[in-house]
Write a protein that holds these residues in place. Sequence first.
Motif, PDB file in Angstrom:
ATOM      1  N   PHE A  29       0.861  -1.182   0.000  1.00 29.48           N
ATOM      2  CA  PHE A  29       0.000   0.000   0.000  1.00 29.48           C
ATOM      3  C   PHE A  29       0.892   1.226   0.000  1.00 29.48           C
ATOM      4  CE2 PHE A  29       0.953  -0.175   4.498  1.00 29.48           C
ATOM      5  CZ  PHE A  29       0.943   1.156   4.909  1.00 29.48           C
ATOM      6  N   GLY A  30       0.290   2.351  -0.305  1.00 32.61           N
ATOM      7  CA  GLY A  30       0.994   3.625  -0.234  1.00 32.61           C
ATOM      8  C   GLY A  30       0.132   4.650   0.468  1.00 32.61           C
ATOM      9  N   ALA A  31       0.777   5.522   1.209  1.00 30.46           N
ATOM     10  CA  ALA A  31       0.089   6.649   1.834  1.00 30.46           C
ATOM     11  C   ALA A  31       0.642   7.926   1.234  1.00 30.46           C
ATOM     12  CB  ALA A  31       0.310   6.648   3.346  1.00 30.46           C
ATOM     13  N   THR A  32      -0.196   8.916   1.102  1.00 34.32           N
ATOM     14  CA  THR A  32       0.280  10.217   0.659  1.00 34.32           C
ATOM     15  C   THR A  32      -0.494  11.300   1.384  1.00 34.32           C
ATOM     16  OG1 THR A  32       0.869  11.576  -1.260  1.00 34.32           O
ATOM     17  CG2 THR A  32      -1.244  10.428  -1.356  1.00 34.32           C
ATOM     18  N   CYS A  33       0.140  12.471   1.510  1.00 31.70           N
ATOM     19  CA  CYS A  33      -0.324  13.473   2.462  1.00 31.70           C
ATOM     20  C   CYS A  33      -1.235  14.531   1.862  1.00 31.70           C
ATOM     21  CB  CYS A  33       0.884  14.138   3.117  1.00 31.70           C
ATOM     22  SG  CYS A  33       2.096  14.787   1.943  1.00 31.70           S
ATOM     23  N   THR A  34      -1.653  14.379   0.597  1.00 36.81           N
ATOM     24  CA  THR A  34      -2.564  15.346  -0.005  1.00 36.81           C
ATOM     25  C   THR A  34      -3.580  14.632  -0.881  1.00 36.81           C
ATOM     26  OG1 THR A  34      -1.310  15.723  -2.056  1.00 36.81           O
ATOM     27  CG2 THR A  34      -0.650  17.004  -0.119  1.00 36.81           C
ATOM     28  N   ASN A  93      -3.765   5.397   0.221  1.00 41.23           N
ATOM     29  CA  ASN A  93      -4.509   6.049   1.299  1.00 41.23           C
ATOM     30  C   ASN A  93      -4.134   7.525   1.390  1.00 41.23           C
ATOM     31  OD1 ASN A  93      -4.299   3.033   2.602  1.00 41.23           O
ATOM     32  ND2 ASN A  93      -6.150   4.109   3.237  1.00 41.23           N
ATOM     33  N   LEU A  94      -5.125   8.387   1.510  1.00 44.38           N
ATOM     34  CA  LEU A  94      -4.885   9.785   1.829  1.00 44.38           C
ATOM     35  C   LEU A  94      -4.702   9.897   3.340  1.00 44.38           C
ATOM     36  CD1 LEU A  94      -4.808  12.837   1.409  1.00 44.38           C
ATOM     37  CD2 LEU A  94      -7.317  12.826   1.392  1.00 44.38           C
ATOM     38  N   VAL A  95      -3.499  10.287   3.746  1.00 44.31           N
ATOM     39  CA  VAL A  95      -3.186  10.420   5.169  1.00 44.31           C
ATOM     40  C   VAL A  95      -2.536  11.790   5.373  1.00 44.31           C
ATOM     41  CG1 VAL A  95      -1.886   9.503   7.124  1.00 44.31           C
ATOM     42  CG2 VAL A  95      -2.871   7.925   5.447  1.00 44.31           C
ATOM     43  N   TYR A  96      -3.332  12.757   5.771  1.00 47.81           N
ATOM     44  CA  TYR A  96      -2.750  14.067   6.074  1.00 47.81           C
ATOM     45  C   TYR A  96      -1.793  13.918   7.254  1.00 47.81           C
ATOM     46  CZ  TYR A  96      -6.209  16.447   3.126  1.00 47.81           C
ATOM     47  OH  TYR A  96      -6.962  16.888   2.064  1.00 47.81           O
ATOM     48  N   HIS A  97      -0.666  14.617   7.168  1.00 50.56           N
ATOM     49  CA  HIS A  97       0.254  14.587   8.308  1.00 50.56           C
ATOM     50  C   HIS A  97      -0.433  15.153   9.543  1.00 50.56           C
ATOM     51  CE1 HIS A  97       3.471  13.391   5.755  1.00 50.56           C
ATOM     52  NE2 HIS A  97       3.529  14.515   5.094  1.00 50.56           N
ATOM     53  N   GLY A 132       9.073  20.390 -12.531  1.00 49.75           N
ATOM     54  CA  GLY A 132       7.812  19.807 -12.070  1.00 49.75           C
ATOM     55  C   GLY A 132       7.697  19.666 -10.573  1.00 49.75           C
ATOM     56  N   ASP A 133       8.781  19.885  -9.837  1.00 52.08           N
ATOM     57  CA  ASP A 133       8.737  19.773  -8.380  1.00 52.08           C
ATOM     58  C   ASP A 133       7.810  20.841  -7.809  1.00 52.08           C
ATOM     59  OD1 ASP A 133       9.271  19.024  -5.791  1.00 52.08           O
ATOM     60  OD2 ASP A 133      11.257  19.958  -5.711  1.00 52.08           O
ATOM     61  N   ARG A 134       7.129  20.494  -6.728  1.00 48.73           N
ATOM     62  CA  ARG A 134       6.193  21.419  -6.090  1.00 48.73           C
ATOM     63  C   ARG A 134       5.948  20.960  -4.655  1.00 48.73           C
ATOM     64  NH1 ARG A 134       1.787  19.739 -10.386  1.00 48.73           N
ATOM     65  NH2 ARG A 134       3.750  19.289 -11.436  1.00 48.73           N
ATOM     66  N   ASP A 135       5.421  21.850  -3.854  1.00 44.09           N
ATOM     67  CA  ASP A 135       5.050  21.482  -2.491  1.00 44.09           C
ATOM     68  C   ASP A 135       3.838  20.562  -2.506  1.00 44.09           C
ATOM     69  OD1 ASP A 135       6.891  22.694  -0.755  1.00 44.09           O
ATOM     70  OD2 ASP A 135       5.921  24.634  -0.964  1.00 44.09           O
ATOM     71  N   GLY A 136       3.649  19.840  -1.396  1.00 37.92           N
ATOM     72  CA  GLY A 136       2.405  19.120  -1.174  1.00 37.92           C
ATOM     73  C   GLY A 136       1.503  20.025  -0.342  1.00 37.92           C
ATOM     74  N   LEU A 137       1.365  19.689   0.931  1.00 38.20           N
ATOM     75  CA  LEU A 137       0.701  20.560   1.895  1.00 38.20           C
ATOM     76  C   LEU A 137       1.720  20.813   3.001  1.00 38.20           C
ATOM     77  CD1 LEU A 137      -1.570  22.099   3.170  1.00 38.20           C
ATOM     78  CD2 LEU A 137      -2.577  19.955   3.953  1.00 38.20           C
ATOM     79  N   GLN A 160      -5.761  17.342  12.756  1.00 41.22           N
ATOM     80  CA  GLN A 160      -4.922  16.790  13.806  1.00 41.22           C
ATOM     81  C   GLN A 160      -4.291  15.483  13.315  1.00 41.22           C
ATOM     82  OE1 GLN A 160      -5.563  17.188  17.937  1.00 41.22           O
ATOM     83  NE2 GLN A 160      -7.508  18.284  17.679  1.00 41.22           N
ATOM     84  N   MET A 161      -3.204  15.095  13.944  1.00 35.16           N
ATOM     85  CA  MET A 161      -2.396  13.968  13.485  1.00 35.16           C
ATOM     86  C   MET A 161      -3.050  12.612  13.719  1.00 35.16           C
ATOM     87  SD  MET A 161       1.199  12.712  15.171  1.00 35.16           S
ATOM     88  CE  MET A 161       0.296  12.249  16.660  1.00 35.16           C
ATOM     89  N   GLN A 162      -3.795  12.449  14.794  1.00 30.06           N
ATOM     90  CA  GLN A 162      -4.179  11.126  15.276  1.00 30.06           C
ATOM     91  C   GLN A 162      -4.956  10.266  14.281  1.00 30.06           C
ATOM     92  OE1 GLN A 162      -4.236  13.911  17.036  1.00 30.06           O
ATOM     93  NE2 GLN A 162      -2.848  13.494  18.742  1.00 30.06           N
ATOM     94  N   PRO A 163      -5.930  10.795  13.527  1.00 33.68           N
ATOM     95  CA  PRO A 163      -6.647   9.923  12.579  1.00 33.68           C
ATOM     96  C   PRO A 163      -5.734   9.300  11.523  1.00 33.68           C
ATOM     97  CG  PRO A 163      -7.885  11.945  12.963  1.00 33.68           C
ATOM     98  CD  PRO A 163      -6.543  12.140  13.597  1.00 33.68           C
ATOM     99  N   GLY A 164      -4.787  10.071  11.005  1.00 33.36           N
ATOM    100  CA  GLY A 164      -3.871   9.533  10.009  1.00 33.36           C
ATOM    101  C   GLY A 164      -2.977   8.444  10.586  1.00 33.36           C
ATOM    102  N   ILE A 165      -2.506   8.637  11.802  1.00 34.31           N
ATOM    103  CA  ILE A 165      -1.655   7.625  12.437  1.00 34.31           C
ATOM    104  C   ILE A 165      -2.442   6.328  12.651  1.00 34.31           C
ATOM    105  CG2 ILE A 165      -0.422   7.042  14.555  1.00 34.31           C
ATOM    106  CD1 ILE A 165       1.084   8.936  12.674  1.00 34.31           C
ATOM    107  N   ALA A 166      -3.695   6.437  13.041  1.00 35.17           N
ATOM    108  CA  ALA A 166      -4.509   5.233  13.226  1.00 35.17           C
ATOM    109  C   ALA A 166      -4.623   4.447  11.923  1.00 35.17           C
ATOM    110  CB  ALA A 166      -5.894   5.613  13.754  1.00 35.17           C
TER     111      ALA A 166
END
Length: 424
Positions: free
Chosen positions: A181-186, A204-208, A318-323, A395-401
Amino acid sequence: MTEHAGRLAVVVKGWPRLSETFIAQELVALEDAGLGLEIWSLRHPTDTKTHPLHDRLTAPVRYLPEYLKDEPGRVLRSWQAARRLPGFAAAWRALRRDYARDRTPNRLRRFGQACVLACEMPVDAPGLYAHFLHTPSSVARYTAILRGLPWAFSAHAKDIWTSPAWELQEKLDPKSFGAAFGATCTGFGAAHLQALADTPSRINLVYHGLDLRRFPAPPDRPLRQPGDPVGLVSVGRLVEKKGFDRLIEAFALLPPDLDWHWTHIGGGALKDKLRRQAQTRGVAERITWRGACDQPEVIAAMRAADLFVLPSRVAANGDRDGLPNVLMEAASQKLAILSTPVSAIPEFIESGTHGLLSDDAPETLAQAITDLARDPARTAGMAEAAYQRLHTEFQMQPGIATLVTRLRTMMQDTQPRAMVQAAR
């Protein structure tokens, strides 16, 4: 669920790195959730400071040869041992396919690093987890094939947008020993990777998010008067995608009666060039260059400022920020935000509600800074809205779960070993 006895091998570009607080935050949270970790870094640290978060991590840290020529004996021993591993034939075929499309020394170096990792990581390691989808994931993937282990990744920004599509697709395809699997922050990055994956649910979308327990309560900010001095602060590496060259041009266009000062925090390759630009444009005396700072210093600078500015843009390659996490850190201190609608920044900042998103033309940036400085009540209202959104949605906790659940499931997976056996 009973935790696996072995430590998950975490592959990172460098450890520790001041510019990657989000990785340190995540790894500390994974340890707090009960996961055993072992850090494998492709590079030795170059920063002279660390964040308090780095000191909280208890995982052992190991360094792979940054360049194979630096440790020839270690590399040779690993190469000889790797050739006896059950997955060597499959890994060698994967390298040959990759090298045919990317004939670079970097490609060979990643395979050499993978041989070292495969031979030196503990025998009971249950899998690998790479931060960034480009070189760290290449090392993790080759290692996983060599050892017959599952692997996963967390993707961010540059690694998504500057990697060729063929490489992303193979790292997402289980038939090519892709990630479990892969997670990404945006959401922006997640949609792109989901379109390339064989199964969208693999991403999975996992905001930091932020672990707000680590941050002080915001300061009491008396409402500025329109004519009061305005303190600007930016935190970010001095690289093209951060847009600081255009911000300096904007400073030269600010009205003479606006009393302003800008503080920049961060290192980067463009340091000397941007300082010369500030001198040429006649604004150098209004700028303080702080260089790299630890997180307490960053937060102190935010608490003392009136406006956070991050004029992100898409770089030529092509490089750019995420969030950027610094936007959320600014919001945690009720610091008003001026940024640009690049990549996933609008996922946190709705322009006019949680901050202001401008295009990165110097004239437009200058007008936005002027408008915000001269309308303190509106600026304070947007800072309050961003603070509330941070607390309710970022907040961080949902993504960590989510990550803990996916990693635990992956570490019980026996399919990669069976695939390696079938490929012999």
